[in-house]
Design an enzyme around this catalytic site. Structure first.
Site, PDB file in Angstrom:
ATOM      1  N   ASP A 280       0.907  -1.058   0.214  1.00  0.00           N
ATOM      2  CA  ASP A 280       0.116  -0.350  -0.117  1.00  0.00           C
ATOM      3  C   ASP A 280       0.835   1.630   0.028  1.00  0.00           C
ATOM      4  O   ASP A 280       0.373   2.252  -0.986  1.00  0.00           O
ATOM      5  CB  ASP A 280      -0.934   0.104   1.341  1.00  0.00           C
TER       6      ASP A 280
ATOM      7  N   ALA B 272      -4.962   3.159  -1.352  1.00  0.00           N
ATOM      8  CA  ALA B 272      -4.729   2.166  -2.197  1.00  0.00           C
ATOM      9  C   ALA B 272      -4.655   0.670  -2.090  1.00  0.00           C
ATOM     10  O   ALA B 272      -5.089   0.320  -2.778  1.00  0.00           O
ATOM     11  CB  ALA B 272      -2.706   1.674  -2.016  1.00  0.00           C
ATOM     12  N   ASP B 273      -4.829  -0.330  -1.515  1.00  0.00           N
ATOM     13  CA  ASP B 273      -4.860  -1.498  -0.816  1.00  0.00           C
ATOM     14  C   ASP B 273      -7.080  -1.545  -0.911  1.00  0.00           C
ATOM     15  O   ASP B 273      -7.083  -2.199  -1.887  1.00  0.00           O
ATOM     16  CB  ASP B 273      -4.941  -2.185   0.416  1.00  0.00           C
ATOM     17  N   LEU B 274      -7.786  -0.180  -0.323  1.00  0.00           N
ATOM     18  CA  LEU B 274      -9.075  -0.187  -0.734  1.00  0.00           C
ATOM     19  C   LEU B 274      -9.041  -0.206  -1.382  1.00  0.00           C
ATOM     20  O   LEU B 274     -10.281  -0.986  -2.278  1.00  0.00           O
ATOM     21  CB  LEU B 274      -9.348   0.655   0.998  1.00  0.00           C
TER      22      LEU B 274
ATOM     23  N   ALA C 192      -9.525  -2.597  -3.523  1.00  0.00           N
ATOM     24  CA  ALA C 192     -10.738  -3.585  -3.173  1.00  0.00           C
ATOM     25  C   ALA C 192     -11.767  -3.804  -3.727  1.00  0.00           C
ATOM     26  O   ALA C 192     -12.987  -4.416  -4.241  1.00  0.00           O
ATOM     27  CB  ALA C 192     -10.435  -4.067  -1.835  1.00  0.00           C
TER      28      ALA C 192
END
Length: 395
Positions: free
Chosen positions: A139, A167-169, A172
């Protein structure tokens, strides 16, 4: 409860955050999500704190509602089990580095010929193509490379990471959207497809108007603290006992703010006659307004500004938001009973439907908890074969 995604079965080959969060969204909506983990080891986030009775609350917060089976994908027997499971699965989600699934014999091109119905989603740092495709990514790396770090923080200070793993979320969320779109299409056509989700792409897509400002204003946006780049006043201000946020989004609200502050002279001040002028003279206006806000408490301003319909709010910490009456009323915190950790408190799904109530009661799985159940029910594997697979550490 009517499950919105009733009938969707997902084989989840993801770990840590972007992939697991994406598949958790599908599980929340009623999909059956079967999480495949490495025997004896599992998802590495099982070892991320904080811990509750030895169980990772981090892992639990992004893997509720799933089933866990252990399969060593690195073995031919393990990859064969996955291929057999896919006959009765609608979606496969993976977030290995590009090329890894091909080495397991489980790449999209390898599977799509025998499983044309399959929606195959790959979530990776940089996507399946391009010069960065094989780079490792987390992230914080994507936040830095994706531009968000360059516009976050205060001018002249060191760059900072956004407080949550945005960034991850974001990957997702886009991943879940892509999966749902492809699955809906596959239900009509019988044909699945590859959904290629890049964290870097998703981060850039969320830069909002920074890209437009770069091209239209011919300047490189930088960090500007709490304020909005093109709407003024639209930022945090210090009150006598804390901070408030003020969002004056149109001229009516600007005039109302000036009247509430008993500062009508600001309305006719040539520096502040419209939003463009106020934005051009933001520093002058901030200094003037700050002199007003420092005189009274946060509660005073919330009552007086809010009472006049001026958008404002307190700057709440995590304890305050967890106890906020709006959050309580909206049931945004839930408790789920985990067999080892006990009662675990976590955010609820933010989705509210008029007819299909989301009720989350299933905890995150213990490593390999459902291996025998799944292999027996879906593949008809007998106890003798299970014993052999265990002894060879395939499962």
């Amino acid at each position: 409860m009517e499950n919105l995604l009733y009938g969707m079965r997902v084989l989840d080959l993801t770990r840590v955050l972007a992939g697991p969060y994406s598949t958790m969204i599908l599980a929340d909506l009623g999909a059956e999500v079967i999480k495949v983990e490495l025997p004896e080891v599992g998802d590495e986030s099982r070892f991320f704190g904080p811990f509750q009775n030895g169980e990772s609350a981090y892992f639990s917060s992004v893997n509720r509602g799933k089933k866990s089976i252990t399969i060593d994908l690195r073995t031919s027997q393990g990859s064969d089990i996955v291929r057999r499971l896919l006959k009765d699965c609608d979606v496969l989600v993976e977030n290995f580095r590009p090329g890894s699934m091909d080495r397991f014999g489980l790449g999209y091109d390898q599977l799509s010929r025998s499983h044309p119905h399959l929606v195959y989603a790959s979530i990776s740092g940089f996507g399946q193509t391009g010069p960065y495709a094989n780079r490792p990514a987390y992230d914080v790396i994507i936040q830095a490379m994706g531009g968000i770090s360059s516009i976050t923080g205060n001018p002249g200070e060191s760059p900072v990471r956004v407080g949550s793993s945005i960034a991850d979320l974001s990957a997702a969320l886009f991943g879940a959207i892509g999966i749902l779109a492809a699955w809906g299409n596959a239900k009509g056509t019988g044909l699945g497809q590859h959904v290629d989700v890049s964290m870097l792409d998703c981060q850039m897509a969320m830069l909002e108007n920074a890209i437009a400002r770069y091209y239209i204003e011919d300047s490189i946006p930088g960090p500007i603290g709490s304020r909005h780049p093109t709407i003024t006043p639209f930022q945090f201000f210090r009150a006598s006992d804390g901070y408030i946020v003020l969002a004056v989004g149109n001229e009516r609200l600007w005039n109302q703010l000036c009247c509430t502050l008993d500062a009508n002279e600001l309305i006719t001040d040539s520096r502040f006659v419209d939003n463009v002028s106020r934005s051009a003279n933001q520093q002058d206006l901030e200094r003037i307004l700050q002199e007003y806000f420092i005189r009274h408490s946060v509660e005073y301003w919330l009552e007086n500004l809010g009472g006049e319909g001026i958008p404002c709010g307190p700057i709440q910490d995590i304890e305050q938001i967890c106890n906020d009456p709006q959050i309580v009323e909206r049931e945004m915190l839930i408790e789920i009973e985990h067999p080892i950790a006990g009662l675990q408190k976590m955010p609820n799904s933010p989705l509210k439907f008029s007819r299909s109530k989301i009720e989350l009661t299933t905890p995150s799985p213990i490593l390999g908890e459902h291996t025998e159940e799944i292999l027996r029910s879906m593949l008809g594997i007998k106890e003798e074969e299970l014993d052999v697979l265990r002894s060879e550490q395939i499962i």
